[in-house]
Design an enzyme around this catalytic site. Structure first.
Site, PDB file in Angstrom:
ATOM      1  CB  VAL A   1     -10.369 -72.557  45.991  1.00 44.31           C
ATOM      2  CG1 VAL A   1     -12.021 -72.621  45.184  1.00 44.31           C
ATOM      3  CG2 VAL A   1     -10.611 -73.704  46.992  1.00 44.31           C
TER       4      VAL A   1
ATOM      5  N   GLY B   1      -7.516 -63.511  45.365  1.00 39.24           N
ATOM      6  CA  GLY B   1      -6.870 -64.848  45.756  1.00 39.24           C
ATOM      7  C   GLY B   1      -6.873 -65.665  44.731  1.00 39.24           C
TER       8      GLY B   1
ATOM      9  N   GLY C   1      -5.412 -68.825  45.426  1.00 42.29           N
ATOM     10  CA  GLY C   1      -4.733 -70.060  45.974  1.00 42.29           C
ATOM     11  C   GLY C   1      -5.176 -71.278  45.202  1.00 42.29           C
TER      12      GLY C   1
ATOM     13  CE  LYS D   1     -12.814 -75.009  58.464  1.00 41.32           C
ATOM     14  NZ  LYS D   1     -13.230 -75.044  56.906  1.00 41.32           N
TER      15      LYS D   1
HETATM   16  P1  NAD Z   1      -5.136 -70.996  49.900  1.00 41.85           P
HETATM   17  O1  NAD Z   1      -4.251 -70.555  50.935  1.00 41.85           O
HETATM   18  O2  NAD Z   1      -4.573 -71.970  48.872  1.00 41.85           O
HETATM   19  O3  NAD Z   1      -5.230 -69.503  49.054  1.00 41.85           O
HETATM   20  C1  NAD Z   1      -5.653 -68.427  49.364  1.00 41.85           C
HETATM   21  C2  NAD Z   1      -4.928 -67.274  48.580  1.00 41.85           C
HETATM   22  O4  NAD Z   1      -5.233 -66.003  49.172  1.00 41.85           O
HETATM   23  C3  NAD Z   1      -3.388 -67.238  48.670  1.00 41.85           C
HETATM   24  O5  NAD Z   1      -2.857 -67.304  47.407  1.00 41.85           O
HETATM   25  C4  NAD Z   1      -3.126 -66.116  49.382  1.00 41.85           C
HETATM   26  O6  NAD Z   1      -1.816 -65.366  48.966  1.00 41.85           O
HETATM   27  C5  NAD Z   1      -4.352 -65.169  48.999  1.00 41.85           C
HETATM   28  N1  NAD Z   1      -4.412 -64.229  49.535  1.00 41.85           N
HETATM   29  C6  NAD Z   1      -4.343 -63.992  51.182  1.00 41.85           C
HETATM   30  N2  NAD Z   1      -4.947 -62.528  51.479  1.00 41.85           N
HETATM   31  C7  NAD Z   1      -5.001 -61.931  50.541  1.00 41.85           C
HETATM   32  C8  NAD Z   1      -5.544 -60.730  50.208  1.00 41.85           C
HETATM   33  N3  NAD Z   1      -5.712 -59.808  51.452  1.00 41.85           N
HETATM   34  N4  NAD Z   1      -5.666 -60.197  49.063  1.00 41.85           N
HETATM   35  C9  NAD Z   1      -5.571 -61.130  47.950  1.00 41.85           C
HETATM   36  N5  NAD Z   1      -5.286 -62.162  48.139  1.00 41.85           N
HETATM   37  C10 NAD Z   1      -4.709 -63.000  49.424  1.00 41.85           C
HETATM   38  O7  NAD Z   1      -6.629 -71.269  50.347  1.00 41.85           O
HETATM   39  P2  NAD Z   1      -7.801 -72.182  49.579  1.00 41.85           P
HETATM   40  O8  NAD Z   1      -7.837 -73.492  49.851  1.00 41.85           O
HETATM   41  O9  NAD Z   1      -7.625 -71.575  48.100  1.00 41.85           O
HETATM   42  O10 NAD Z   1      -9.037 -71.529  50.117  1.00 41.85           O
HETATM   43  C11 NAD Z   1      -9.244 -69.946  49.951  1.00 41.85           C
HETATM   44  C12 NAD Z   1     -10.645 -69.784  50.681  1.00 41.85           C
HETATM   45  O11 NAD Z   1     -11.709 -70.723  50.253  1.00 41.85           O
HETATM   46  C13 NAD Z   1     -10.646 -69.980  52.302  1.00 41.85           C
HETATM   47  O12 NAD Z   1     -11.345 -69.122  52.929  1.00 41.85           O
HETATM   48  C14 NAD Z   1     -11.059 -71.458  52.372  1.00 41.85           C
HETATM   49  O13 NAD Z   1     -11.454 -71.380  54.177  1.00 41.85           O
HETATM   50  C15 NAD Z   1     -12.106 -71.303  51.428  1.00 41.85           C
HETATM   51  N6  NAD Z   1     -12.468 -72.761  51.131  1.00 41.85           N
HETATM   52  C16 NAD Z   1     -11.659 -73.537  50.661  1.00 41.85           C
HETATM   53  C17 NAD Z   1     -11.927 -74.746  50.453  1.00 41.85           C
HETATM   54  C18 NAD Z   1     -11.207 -75.967  49.444  1.00 41.85           C
HETATM   55  O14 NAD Z   1     -11.540 -76.811  49.123  1.00 41.85           O
HETATM   56  N7  NAD Z   1      -9.837 -75.586  49.687  1.00 41.85           N
HETATM   57  C19 NAD Z   1     -13.416 -75.323  50.323  1.00 41.85           C
HETATM   58  C20 NAD Z   1     -14.291 -74.365  50.943  1.00 41.85           C
HETATM   59  C21 NAD Z   1     -13.937 -73.095  51.195  1.00 41.85           C
END
Ligand code: NAD
Length: 347
Positions: A183, A179, A181, A79
């Site tokens: 995902v 969250g 975001g 990573k």
């Molecule tokens: P992202 O940044 O698009 O979404 C994260 C969301 O969480 C954002 O909308 C943000 O505003 C919100 N957030 C932040 N702090 C918060 C809180 N305290 N309370 C509520 N909401 C909060 O990220 P993502 O790509 O959707 O990934 C989300 C998680 O999944 C991360 O931990 C990432 O490492 C993990 N992940 C993502 C993927 C992927 O394919 N994108 C794959 C495996 C794991």
């Protein structure tokens, strides 16, 4: 002690990459190449201290080794984190410099998107290194892994609801999403289509408003989402949300979400089990994205086949729960042992 990490956390190598011209400060962590090149995304984030960034990189790369092993991918775990520069910065130049740092590892590490990075960032890096994935490709499979991650979490929730809650359908099942975001939003859509009732929170109010308007979700304040009165909790923001402070108040009976490193410590997994809450380990359920970028990288990707492969995460959830019964242990500990047993050189 940098070299005194427990054996399981010991890394093969860690690169501190700097480029004063672009402001790049990055940590590229290669935990294990036993199964193949270390594959894992790149996070762009503001950290309070450099040590916090190092800690994040090491925890995340170790998690990637377990995730890739459990998903039976021919890749090890790695990573990268880029410490977000203060103020305005030249983003393409920053990622060009990061691409050169990836290239300097000669393929020991392959990168892709993570929190704070985009398909455009990955595409920009292609001029500097071939060791990058998660790029939309004309006439070929590729691009944003988030929908695949969400699908894997969705099928895991569906399996958990059946096996743990004894309900055959998601119709009327209450799910709290922390969250919304990349995902979290896709997951919310899958759940909504399956008839689940959503309770949502995000620090970004516009995302919450959209979920209320489009998916009929109930909004709760950020500080209340973890103890919402629901059947299932899906942490989809950042790590360590399941900790000493939050675990005692959780009301869901099943936890399955996308966020990496949800448990602050292994003891928090034990505490969940004592409370009768089933925690499906993050790196088992959120492997859809890495499956997608790994297949893309190997030129093996095809939408239907990748979705089917991601869908098989549900079978591993079922096998994990069977193993838990036999071992009389927690899902987190059983999954760790299972994944570590697969961290062997594949040749
Ligand atoms: P992202 O940044 O698009 O979404 C994260 C969301 O969480 C954002 O909308 C943000 O505003 C919100 N957030 C932040 N702090 C918060 C809180 N305290 N309370 C509520 N909401 C909060 O990220 P993502 O790509 O959707 O990934 C989300 C998680 O999944 C991360 O931990 C990432 O490492 C993990 N992940 C993502 C993927 C992927 O394919 N994108 C794959 C495996 C794991």
């Amino acid at each position: 002690s940098l070299f005194g990490l427990p054996e399981q956390a010991a890394h093969e190598r860690v690169l501190l990459a700097t480029d004063p011209a672009t402001g790049l400060k990055a940590i590229l962590a290669v935990h294990s190449t036993a199964r193949g090149p270390a594959f894992g995304g790149c996070r762009l984030w503001h950290y309070d201290t450099e040590l916090a960034a190092l800690n994040d990189a090491l925890r995340l790369s170790q998690g990637m080794s377990l995730k890739n092993a459990l998903a039976d991918l021919p890749f090890g775990g790695g990573k990268a984190v880029i410490l977000k520069p203060q103020g305005d910065f030249d983003r393409p130049a920053l990622f060009a410099a990061f691409g050169r740092a990836v290239q300097s590892l000669n393929g020991a590490y392959i990168t892709a998107e993570d929190v704070g990075t985009t398909t455009a960032d990955m595409r920009g890096m292609q001029a500097h290194t071939p060791f990058v994935s998660g790029i939309p490709r004309e006439g070929a499979f590729g691009g944003d892994p988030s929908p695949k991650t969400a699908w894997g979490v969705f099928v895991s929730i569906r399996a958990g609801v059946r096996l743990v809650l004894g309900r055959d359908s998601l119709d009327g099942v209450r799910v709290a999403l922390q969250g919304l975001g990349a995902v979290g939003w896709h997951l919310a859509e899958f759940l909504h289509q399956a008839g689940a009732q959503l309770v949502v929170a995000d620090v970004d109010a516009t995302k919450v408003e959209r979920a209320v308007a489009q998916l009929g979700a109930q909004a709760v304040p950020v500080g209340e989402i973890l103890n919402a009165d629901v059947d299932v909790l899906a942490p989809c923001a950042l790590g360590a949300s399941l900790n000493e402070q939050t675990v005692p108040a959780i009301r869901a009976r099943l936890i399955a979400g996308a966020a990496n490193n949800q448990l602050a410590t292994p003891a928090d997994g034990d505490a969940l089990q004592r409370r009768g809450i089933c925690y499906l380990p993050d790196y088992l359920v959120n492997a859809g994205g890495i499956i997608s970028v790994a297949r893309e990288y190997r030129g093996e990707g095809e939408e239907t086949a990748v979705m089917a492969e991601v869908g098989r995460i549900a079978e591993r959830v079922e096998e994990l729960l069977q193993r838990v019964q036999v071992a009389d242990s927690t899902p987190a500990r059983v999954a760790d042992d299972w994944a570590r047993s697969k961290l062997v050189r594949m040749v």
